[in-house]
Design a protein around this motif. Structure first.
Motif, PDB file in Angstrom:
ATOM      1  N   GLU A 119     101.201  -8.642 -45.305  1.00 60.00           N
ATOM      2  CA  GLU A 119     102.509  -9.243 -45.070  1.00 60.00           C
ATOM      3  C   GLU A 119     102.501 -10.054 -43.783  1.00 60.00           C
ATOM      4  OE1 GLU A 119     105.239  -8.973 -47.117  1.00 60.00           O
ATOM      5  OE2 GLU A 119     103.932  -7.900 -48.502  1.00 60.00           O
ATOM      6  N   ALA A 120     103.074 -11.272 -43.841  1.00 58.02           N
ATOM      7  CA  ALA A 120     103.179 -12.100 -42.639  1.00 58.02           C
ATOM      8  C   ALA A 120     104.058 -11.388 -41.619  1.00 58.02           C
ATOM      9  CB  ALA A 120     103.773 -13.458 -42.992  1.00 58.02           C
ATOM     10  N   THR A 121     103.624 -11.413 -40.372  1.00 62.66           N
ATOM     11  CA  THR A 121     104.387 -10.777 -39.305  1.00 62.66           C
ATOM     12  C   THR A 121     104.314 -11.659 -38.070  1.00 62.66           C
ATOM     13  OG1 THR A 121     104.726  -8.703 -38.112  1.00 62.66           O
ATOM     14  CG2 THR A 121     102.460  -9.394 -38.426  1.00 62.66           C
ATOM     15  N   ASP A 122     105.239 -11.438 -37.148  1.00 64.57           N
ATOM     16  CA  ASP A 122     105.209 -12.263 -35.944  1.00 64.57           C
ATOM     17  C   ASP A 122     104.110 -11.765 -35.005  1.00 64.57           C
ATOM     18  OD1 ASP A 122     106.690 -10.554 -33.628  1.00 64.57           O
ATOM     19  OD2 ASP A 122     107.670 -10.203 -35.553  1.00 64.57           O
ATOM     20  N   PHE A 123     103.695 -12.656 -34.140  1.00 63.04           N
ATOM     21  CA  PHE A 123     102.559 -12.380 -33.264  1.00 63.04           C
ATOM     22  C   PHE A 123     102.812 -11.174 -32.363  1.00 63.04           C
ATOM     23  CE2 PHE A 123      99.877 -13.015 -29.531  1.00 63.04           C
ATOM     24  CZ  PHE A 123      98.645 -13.102 -30.146  1.00 63.04           C
ATOM     25  N   SER A 124     104.039 -11.027 -31.859  1.00 61.78           N
ATOM     26  CA  SER A 124     104.328  -9.905 -30.955  1.00 61.78           C
ATOM     27  C   SER A 124     104.159  -8.558 -31.667  1.00 61.78           C
ATOM     28  CB  SER A 124     105.727 -10.031 -30.354  1.00 61.78           C
ATOM     29  OG  SER A 124     106.696 -10.047 -31.366  1.00 61.78           O
ATOM     30  N   ALA A 125     104.502  -8.484 -32.963  1.00 59.83           N
ATOM     31  CA  ALA A 125     104.305  -7.240 -33.721  1.00 59.83           C
ATOM     32  C   ALA A 125     102.811  -6.950 -33.885  1.00 59.83           C
ATOM     33  CB  ALA A 125     104.979  -7.337 -35.083  1.00 59.83           C
ATOM     34  N   ALA A 126     102.026  -8.003 -34.127  1.00 58.69           N
ATOM     35  CA  ALA A 126     100.574  -7.818 -34.250  1.00 58.69           C
ATOM     36  C   ALA A 126      99.985  -7.341 -32.936  1.00 58.69           C
ATOM     37  CB  ALA A 126      99.915  -9.118 -34.688  1.00 58.69           C
ATOM     38  N   LEU A 127     100.492  -7.889 -31.850  1.00 58.58           N
ATOM     39  CA  LEU A 127     100.012  -7.496 -30.524  1.00 58.58           C
ATOM     40  C   LEU A 127     100.344  -6.030 -30.243  1.00 58.58           C
ATOM     41  CD1 LEU A 127      98.539  -8.848 -28.242  1.00 58.58           C
ATOM     42  CD2 LEU A 127     100.731  -9.503 -27.277  1.00 58.58           C
ATOM     43  N   ARG A 128     101.552  -5.605 -30.576  1.00 53.32           N
ATOM     44  CA  ARG A 128     101.924  -4.186 -30.396  1.00 53.32           C
ATOM     45  C   ARG A 128     101.030  -3.292 -31.246  1.00 53.32           C
ATOM     46  NH1 ARG A 128     107.034  -6.456 -30.611  1.00 53.32           N
ATOM     47  NH2 ARG A 128     107.339  -5.813 -32.763  1.00 53.32           N
ATOM     48  N   PHE A 129     100.745  -3.726 -32.475  1.00 49.05           N
ATOM     49  CA  PHE A 129      99.872  -2.954 -33.357  1.00 49.05           C
ATOM     50  C   PHE A 129      98.483  -2.799 -32.747  1.00 49.05           C
ATOM     51  CE2 PHE A 129      96.602  -3.014 -36.682  1.00 49.05           C
ATOM     52  CZ  PHE A 129      96.898  -1.829 -37.330  1.00 49.05           C
ATOM     53  N   VAL A 130      97.917  -3.897 -32.269  1.00 49.27           N
ATOM     54  CA  VAL A 130      96.574  -3.864 -31.676  1.00 49.27           C
ATOM     55  C   VAL A 130      96.554  -2.950 -30.463  1.00 49.27           C
ATOM     56  CG1 VAL A 130      94.877  -5.253 -30.413  1.00 49.27           C
ATOM     57  CG2 VAL A 130      95.819  -6.079 -32.568  1.00 49.27           C
ATOM     58  N   HIS A 131      97.565  -3.059 -29.602  1.00 48.98           N
ATOM     59  CA  HIS A 131      97.595  -2.220 -28.407  1.00 48.98           C
ATOM     60  C   HIS A 131      97.805  -0.742 -28.755  1.00 48.98           C
ATOM     61  CE1 HIS A 131      97.135  -5.391 -25.540  1.00 48.98           C
ATOM     62  NE2 HIS A 131      98.152  -6.071 -26.059  1.00 48.98           N
ATOM     63  N   SER A 132      98.588  -0.457 -29.791  1.00 46.05           N
ATOM     64  CA  SER A 132      98.790   0.950 -30.176  1.00 46.05           C
ATOM     65  C   SER A 132      97.507   1.543 -30.743  1.00 46.05           C
ATOM     66  CB  SER A 132      99.932   1.083 -31.184  1.00 46.05           C
ATOM     67  OG  SER A 132      99.572   0.531 -32.435  1.00 46.05           O
ATOM     68  N   VAL A 133      96.748   0.752 -31.494  1.00 48.37           N
ATOM     69  CA  VAL A 133      95.470   1.227 -32.037  1.00 48.37           C
ATOM     70  C   VAL A 133      94.483   1.455 -30.904  1.00 48.37           C
ATOM     71  CG1 VAL A 133      93.473   0.553 -33.443  1.00 48.37           C
ATOM     72  CG2 VAL A 133      95.790   0.210 -34.309  1.00 48.37           C
ATOM     73  N   GLU A 134      94.453   0.532 -29.941  1.00 48.51           N
ATOM     74  CA  GLU A 134      93.550   0.694 -28.793  1.00 48.51           C
ATOM     75  C   GLU A 134      93.924   1.930 -27.988  1.00 48.51           C
ATOM     76  OE1 GLU A 134      93.914  -2.921 -26.638  1.00 48.51           O
ATOM     77  OE2 GLU A 134      92.424  -3.950 -27.862  1.00 48.51           O
ATOM     78  N   LEU A 135      95.229   2.131 -27.790  1.00 45.03           N
ATOM     79  CA  LEU A 135      95.691   3.287 -27.025  1.00 45.03           C
ATOM     80  C   LEU A 135      95.305   4.572 -27.734  1.00 45.03           C
ATOM     81  CD1 LEU A 135      97.249   4.295 -24.574  1.00 45.03           C
ATOM     82  CD2 LEU A 135      99.328   4.150 -25.920  1.00 45.03           C
TER      83      LEU A 135
END
Length: 192
Positions: free
Chosen positions: A121-137
């Motif tokens: 699903e298309a999502t905005d960049f800020s949501a993708a960034l939060r996802f990446v940071h949550s996975v890294e955390l």
């Protein structure tokens, strides 16, 4: 990186007026919908792109199929443009590309933002960034817990024998009765 494990491709000779949506329209009919999770066409000024795009696929198989189908392809919306040249990108993977885009000028101009897709699903960049940071955390917490567990694991060569408690001197029956009476009195006080 070996080509067989690559998920991110660099698509060169992009027609200069193409945006991310245009490149996606070229890719999806060839490899299928939902196989791209990151796509960025960097702009040079307000109208023209830099003649390349970065595309990350959800799997190495999808990237390999796309590379084979796009290599040498003539562009649907610009027949006079040079044919596509597809290479394995230096930066690989969804998270690495999102982080790189975060550090670049791409995230400062809304018209130049990368296209990102989570679970197809298309999502905005800020949501993708939060996802990446949550996975890294989560990954760093898990890694920290694993390291801590390894540090606390006793080693065979220096394992201590379990300590036994020294026997307590036995009390007389009278001491036990007094202790029981004291405990009963404390319980009664707590009830009141």
């Amino acid at each position: 990186m070996p080509e067989g494990s690559a998920t991110t491709l660099l698509v060169r000779n992009l027609p200069r007026r193409y945006r991310g949506e245009d490149l996606l329209k070229e890719i999806e009919p060839l490899v299928g919908v939902g196989l791209v999770d990151f796509l960025h066409v960097p702009l040079e000024g307000a109208v023209r792109n830099k003649a390349f795009g970065v595309v990350n696929f959800v799997s190495p198989d999808a990237a390999s199929a796309a590379r084979n189908m796009l290599q040498g392809k003539r562009w649907n919306q610009a027949e006079r443009a040079k044919p596509a040249k597809v290479l394995v990108a230096d930066v690989q993977g969804f998270a690495a590309n999102v982080e790189r885009a975060e550090r670049s000028a791409a995230t400062r101009d809304p018209s130049a933002m990368p296209l990102v897709f989570l679970s197809g699903e298309a999502t905005d960049f800020s949501a993708a960034l939060r996802f990446v940071h949550s996975v890294e955390l989560a990954g760093s917490e898990e890694s920290s817990q694993q390291k801590a567990a390894q540090r606390n694991e006793p080693r065979d060569r220096c394992r201590e024998e379990p300590r036994t408690q020294e026997p307590q001197p036995s009390r007389s029956g009278k001491d036990d009765e007094e202790l029981t009476q004291q405990q009963q009195q404390q319980q009664q006080q707590q009830v009141q």
